[in-house]
Write a protein that holds these residues in place. Structure first.
Motif, mmCIF file in Angstrom:
data_model
loop_
_atom_site.group_PDB
_atom_site.id
_atom_site.type_symbol
_atom_site.label_atom_id
_atom_site.label_comp_id
_atom_site.label_asym_id
_atom_site.label_seq_id
_atom_site.Cartn_x
_atom_site.Cartn_y
_atom_site.Cartn_z
ATOM 1 N N LEU A 1 4.955 4.043 -7.286
ATOM 2 C CA LEU A 1 3.533 3.913 -7.644
ATOM 3 C C LEU A 1 3.276 2.572 -8.341
ATOM 4 O O LEU A 1 2.284 1.895 -8.061
ATOM 5 N N GLU A 2 4.177 2.187 -9.236
ATOM 6 C CA GLU A 2 4.012 0.900 -9.938
ATOM 7 C C GLU A 2 4.080 -0.275 -8.974
ATOM 8 O O GLU A 2 3.474 -1.318 -9.229
ATOM 9 N N SER A 3 4.825 -0.099 -7.879
ATOM 10 C CA SER A 3 5.028 -1.232 -6.961
ATOM 11 C C SER A 3 3.826 -1.473 -6.050
ATOM 12 O O SER A 3 3.744 -2.511 -5.400
ATOM 13 N N CYS A 4 2.904 -0.524 -5.966
ATOM 14 C CA CYS A 4 1.816 -0.687 -4.983
ATOM 15 C C CYS A 4 0.605 -1.361 -5.608
ATOM 16 O O CYS A 4 0.375 -1.294 -6.816
ATOM 17 N N ASP A 5 -0.160 -2.036 -4.751
ATOM 18 C CA ASP A 5 -1.425 -2.652 -5.182
ATOM 19 C C ASP A 5 -2.591 -1.718 -4.920
ATOM 20 O O ASP A 5 -3.678 -1.916 -5.464
ATOM 21 N N ALA A 6 -2.394 -0.751 -4.024
ATOM 22 C CA ALA A 6 -3.430 0.248 -3.742
ATOM 23 C C ALA A 6 -2.733 1.536 -3.337
ATOM 24 O O ALA A 6 -1.694 1.505 -2.673
ATOM 25 N N LEU A 7 -3.330 2.647 -3.753
ATOM 26 C CA LEU A 7 -2.803 3.965 -3.375
ATOM 27 C C LEU A 7 -3.823 4.644 -2.474
ATOM 28 O O LEU A 7 -5.020 4.668 -2.798
ATOM 29 N N VAL A 8 -3.342 5.162 -1.339
ATOM 30 C CA VAL A 8 -4.179 6.000 -0.472
ATOM 31 C C VAL A 8 -3.578 7.399 -0.519
ATOM 32 O O VAL A 8 -2.380 7.577 -0.261
ATOM 33 N N ILE B 1 0.866 -1.181 0.000
ATOM 34 C CA ILE B 1 0.000 0.000 0.000
ATOM 35 C C ILE B 1 0.902 1.230 0.000
ATOM 36 O O ILE B 1 1.803 1.342 0.845
ATOM 37 N N LEU B 2 0.674 2.121 -0.945
ATOM 38 C CA LEU B 2 1.395 3.402 -0.962
ATOM 39 C C LEU B 2 0.475 4.456 -0.353
ATOM 40 O O LEU B 2 -0.657 4.633 -0.799
ATOM 41 N N TYR B 3 0.966 5.108 0.696
ATOM 42 C CA TYR B 3 0.163 6.102 1.422
ATOM 43 C C TYR B 3 0.847 7.459 1.271
ATOM 44 O O TYR B 3 1.920 7.685 1.832
ATOM 45 N N ILE B 4 0.189 8.337 0.537
ATOM 46 C CA ILE B 4 0.736 9.670 0.286
ATOM 47 C C ILE B 4 -0.109 10.698 1.014
ATOM 48 O O ILE B 4 -1.338 10.718 0.857
ATOM 49 N N SER B 5 0.525 11.538 1.825
ATOM 50 C CA SER B 5 -0.215 12.597 2.508
ATOM 51 C C SER B 5 0.371 13.947 2.103
ATOM 52 O O SER B 5 1.560 14.052 1.793
ATOM 53 N N CYS B 6 -0.481 14.965 2.112
ATOM 54 C CA CYS B 6 -0.089 16.257 1.530
ATOM 55 C C CYS B 6 -0.307 17.434 2.469
ATOM 56 O O CYS B 6 0.037 18.562 2.128
ATOM 57 N N SER B 7 -0.921 17.208 3.631
ATOM 58 C CA SER B 7 -1.245 18.342 4.496
ATOM 59 C C SER B 7 -0.029 18.814 5.265
ATOM 60 O O SER B 7 0.736 18.005 5.790
ATOM 61 N N PRO B 8 0.115 20.152 5.413
ATOM 62 C CA PRO B 8 1.204 20.672 6.239
ATOM 63 C C PRO B 8 0.853 20.667 7.726
ATOM 64 O O PRO B 8 1.660 21.105 8.545
ATOM 65 N N ARG B 9 -0.342 20.145 8.083
ATOM 66 C CA ARG B 9 -0.831 20.321 9.461
ATOM 67 C C ARG B 9 -0.570 19.122 10.363
ATOM 68 O O ARG B 9 -1.135 19.012 11.454
#
Ligand SMILES: Cc1cc2nc3c(=O)[nH]c(=O)nc-3n(C[C@H](O)[C@H](O)[C@H](O)COP(=O)(O)O)c2cc1C
Length: 201
Positions: free
Chosen positions: A80-87, A4-12
């Motif tokens: 990204l290619e290595s993950c089965d799901a992206l969050v 699972i690739l987990y990408i977060s973008c918030s500065p908070r």
């Protein structure tokens, strides 16, 4: 599901609404797929590079041995290619995606690599996989506010659908937390609706 690739973008940080709900979503995925590997990428803490002159030239050159200007792009695309799901956990910033997420998109949506340009249009190269996007916004964009204020423009959800489709990812599900800065009662309702969506996954 192995990765699972987990990408977060918030500065908070820990106060981020999108991250709090995305954490719960990830926990649910892990409970259903014990042992899955987690790759975490905090774009606010480590922003991807902006497109520069060398990158702009390199994406049009021979792709057999990517030059140094494309190294970061290669790393992010392979992840990204290595993950089965992206969050993906993201705030809405000025009706669209935060700048750090746009920088990531500019690294991964790459001609001759993650998509091909053909007479029929752009064709994605990646194998499709589930993409779960958690969006937090201070106001409302999917419809009017509870008091009838008209919805804001939304250049976030359609934009993400378009750029992910460009590289081959069409299985996109959005979980939205709208109105989270409009008081605890409204935030509680937004959380309850988001948790219901997660439970239904
Ligand atoms: C620079 C900036 C721009 C924002 N633009 C919008 C906007 O266009 N629409 C909106 O509803 N909320 C907007 N907000 C509010 C955030 O979306 C809201 O605080 C949300 O909770 C942020 O997500 P997070 O809690 O995951 O950090 C903005 C906040 C910031 C800091």
């Amino acid at each position: 599901m192995k990765t699972i690739l987990y990408i977060s973008c918030s500065p908070r940080g820990a106060a981020s609404h999108s991250r709090i709900i995305a954490d719960e979503l990830v926990d649910r995925l892990l409970s259903r797929h014990p042992g899955a590997e987690m790759i975490r990428r905090d774009l606010a803490a480590n922003p991807p590079s902006f497109v520069d002159t060398a990158f702009s030239a390199a994406i049009l050159g021979p792709q057999s041995a990517p030059p140094p200007a494309l190294e970061e792009s290669e790393t992010l695309i392979r992840e990204l290619e290595s993950c089965d799901a992206l969050v993906l956990a993201t705030p809405m910033h000025n009706y669209g995606v935060p700048a750090v997420l746009k920088a990531w998109i500019d690294q991964i949506v790459r001609i001759h690599r993650s998509f091909r340009s053909t007479p029929e249009g752009k064709i994605g190269v990646l194998t499709d996989r589930p993409v779960h996007v958690v969006v937090a916004s201070g106001g409302w964009f999917s419809g009017p506010s509870p008091t009838g204020t008209p919805p804001q423009p939304d250049f976030l959800t359609q934009y993400l659908r378009a750029v992910f489709a460009t590289i081959g990812l069409r299985d996109i599900a959005f979980i939205t937390l709208e109105g989270v800065t409009r008081g605890p009662d409204i935030a509680a309702k937004a959380y309850a609706a988001a948790r219901q969506r997660i439970a239904e996954l």
